[in-house]
Design a protein around this motif. Structure first.
Motif, PDB file in Angstrom:
ATOM      1  N   GLN A   1     -28.988  44.051-162.350  1.00 53.54           N
ATOM      2  CA  GLN A   1     -28.994  45.314-161.605  1.00 53.54           C
ATOM      3  C   GLN A   1     -30.287  46.065-161.866  1.00 53.54           C
ATOM      4  OE1 GLN A   1     -25.559  47.752-162.372  1.00 53.54           O
ATOM      5  NE2 GLN A   1     -24.243  46.465-161.130  1.00 53.54           N
TER       6      GLN A   1
ATOM      7  N   HIS B   1     -31.649  49.996-161.723  1.00 56.01           N
ATOM      8  CA  HIS B   1     -31.250  51.403-161.636  1.00 56.01           C
ATOM      9  C   HIS B   1     -32.525  52.217-161.470  1.00 56.01           C
ATOM     10  CE1 HIS B   1     -27.110  50.607-162.952  1.00 56.01           C
ATOM     11  NE2 HIS B   1     -27.675  49.625-163.627  1.00 56.01           N
TER      12      HIS B   1
ATOM     13  N   LEU C   1     -26.436  48.671-153.929  1.00 55.34           N
ATOM     14  CA  LEU C   1     -25.058  48.903-154.343  1.00 55.34           C
ATOM     15  C   LEU C   1     -24.610  50.344-154.115  1.00 55.34           C
ATOM     16  CD1 LEU C   1     -25.087  46.873-157.673  1.00 55.34           C
ATOM     17  CD2 LEU C   1     -24.133  46.184-155.453  1.00 55.34           C
ATOM     18  N   HIS C   2     -25.375  51.281-154.656  1.00 54.79           N
ATOM     19  CA  HIS C   2     -24.965  52.689-154.557  1.00 54.79           C
ATOM     20  C   HIS C   2     -26.184  53.603-154.542  1.00 54.79           C
ATOM     21  CE1 HIS C   2     -23.243  56.598-155.697  1.00 54.79           C
ATOM     22  NE2 HIS C   2     -22.208  56.146-155.011  1.00 54.79           N
TER      23      HIS C   2
ATOM     24  N   THR D   1     -27.114  57.831-154.546  1.00 53.76           N
ATOM     25  CA  THR D   1     -26.656  59.211-154.660  1.00 53.76           C
ATOM     26  C   THR D   1     -27.754  60.111-154.108  1.00 53.76           C
ATOM     27  OG1 THR D   1     -25.370  58.694-156.634  1.00 53.76           O
ATOM     28  CG2 THR D   1     -25.805  61.022-156.202  1.00 53.76           C
TER      29      THR D   1
ATOM     30  N   SER E   1     -30.101  56.413-145.822  1.00 51.99           N
ATOM     31  CA  SER E   1     -29.289  55.214-145.582  1.00 51.99           C
ATOM     32  C   SER E   1     -29.879  54.373-144.464  1.00 51.99           C
ATOM     33  CB  SER E   1     -27.851  55.608-145.229  1.00 51.99           C
ATOM     34  OG  SER E   1     -27.204  56.169-146.334  1.00 51.99           O
TER      35      SER E   1
ATOM     36  N   HIS F   1     -24.767  50.088-148.247  1.00 53.88           N
ATOM     37  CA  HIS F   1     -24.462  50.493-149.614  1.00 53.88           C
ATOM     38  C   HIS F   1     -23.330  51.509-149.650  1.00 53.88           C
ATOM     39  CE1 HIS F   1     -27.238  53.165-147.627  1.00 53.88           C
ATOM     40  NE2 HIS F   1     -26.699  54.149-148.330  1.00 53.88           N
ATOM     41  N   ALA F   2     -22.771  51.709-150.842  1.00 55.92           N
ATOM     42  CA  ALA F   2     -21.866  52.834-151.085  1.00 55.92           C
ATOM     43  C   ALA F   2     -22.752  54.052-151.340  1.00 55.92           C
ATOM     44  CB  ALA F   2     -20.978  52.548-152.292  1.00 55.92           C
ATOM     45  N   ARG F   3     -22.192  55.250-151.091  1.00 55.74           N
ATOM     46  CA  ARG F   3     -23.043  56.428-151.183  1.00 55.74           C
ATOM     47  C   ARG F   3     -22.263  57.670-151.575  1.00 55.74           C
ATOM     48  NH1 ARG F   3     -25.460  58.363-145.640  1.00 55.74           N
ATOM     49  NH2 ARG F   3     -23.672  59.753-145.603  1.00 55.74           N
ATOM     50  N   THR F   4     -22.943  58.545-152.293  1.00 56.13           N
ATOM     51  CA  THR F   4     -22.423  59.870-152.591  1.00 56.13           C
ATOM     52  C   THR F   4     -23.491  60.874-152.183  1.00 56.13           C
ATOM     53  OG1 THR F   4     -21.221  59.005-154.494  1.00 56.13           O
ATOM     54  CG2 THR F   4     -21.561  61.389-154.418  1.00 56.13           C
TER      55      THR F   4
ATOM     56  N   LEU G   1     -30.809  55.318-156.912  1.00 56.16           N
ATOM     57  CA  LEU G   1     -30.362  54.083-156.266  1.00 56.16           C
ATOM     58  C   LEU G   1     -30.056  53.025-157.314  1.00 56.16           C
ATOM     59  CD1 LEU G   1     -30.126  52.417-153.563  1.00 56.16           C
ATOM     60  CD2 LEU G   1     -32.513  51.763-153.953  1.00 56.16           C
ATOM     61  N   THR G   2     -28.975  52.272-157.088  1.00 58.92           N
ATOM     62  CA  THR G   2     -28.652  51.101-157.892  1.00 58.92           C
ATOM     63  C   THR G   2     -28.585  49.905-156.952  1.00 58.92           C
ATOM     64  OG1 THR G   2     -27.369  52.447-159.439  1.00 58.92           O
ATOM     65  CG2 THR G   2     -26.982  50.065-159.474  1.00 58.92           C
TER      66      THR G   2
END
Length: 156
Positions: free
Chosen positions: A37, A39, A95-96, A98, A118, A131-134, A151-152
């Motif tokens: 991964q 980060h 992956l994710h 924020t 995005s 990706h997943a997102r917040t 970002l990951t």
């Protein structure tokens, strides 16, 4: 090379310089790659020494300016991935993400700000960029930046 050419096209559109070093403002790593991964630390919309978009979104900064800031932030994250990995082709999946938006009272369009980042991530990485997102509204960000993005990603 397809990802690289898409990245270069977006960078040219935003006026970002991929060859310029990404400034780090403290005792931390801008990116850590570990156990498959990557980060990426929070990226504000800084181009060179200038934070391109500052202030509270919905007050000093418009929605469109914040969307522009989000694009710069994700480009910085992609540039760090590219530097650390040697190529964006090593990114197997975003992956994710924020997205922090310095928000004026009553501003509720954080997800619309995040949509701009995005879209860039998906455009540059293709299906691996989904990706997943917040997205979060916050009171204040470093350097009075309007947006900050972390970002990951999974890497090969």
């Amino acid at each position: 090379m397809e990802r690289e050419s898409r990245l270069v096209a977006v960078v040219a559109e935003l006026g970002f310089d991929l060859s310029a070093p990404i400034k780090v403002g403290g005792d931390y790593a801008p990116i850590i790659v570990h156990d498959g991964q990557a980060h990426v630390s929070g990226q504000i919309p800084r181009i060179g020494d200038v934070v391109a978009v500052t202030g509270r979104v919905g007050d000093e900064a418009t929605l469109e300016a914040a969307r522009h800031a989000a694009k710069i932030g994700i480009i910085r994250a992609l540039a760090l991935l590219r530097q650390a990995l040697g190529s964006l082709d090593r990114v197997s999946r975003a992956l994710h993400m924020t997205v922090y938006v310095q928000s004026a009272e009553g501003f509720t369009q954080q997800s619309e700000v995040a949509d701009a980042a995005s879209a860039v991530l998906h455009h540059v990485l293709g299906e691996a960029g989904i990706h997943a997102r917040t997205s979060v509204g916050v009171f204040r960000l470093p350097k009075n930046a309007a947006v900050e993005i972390s970002l990951t990603a999974a890497v090969d």
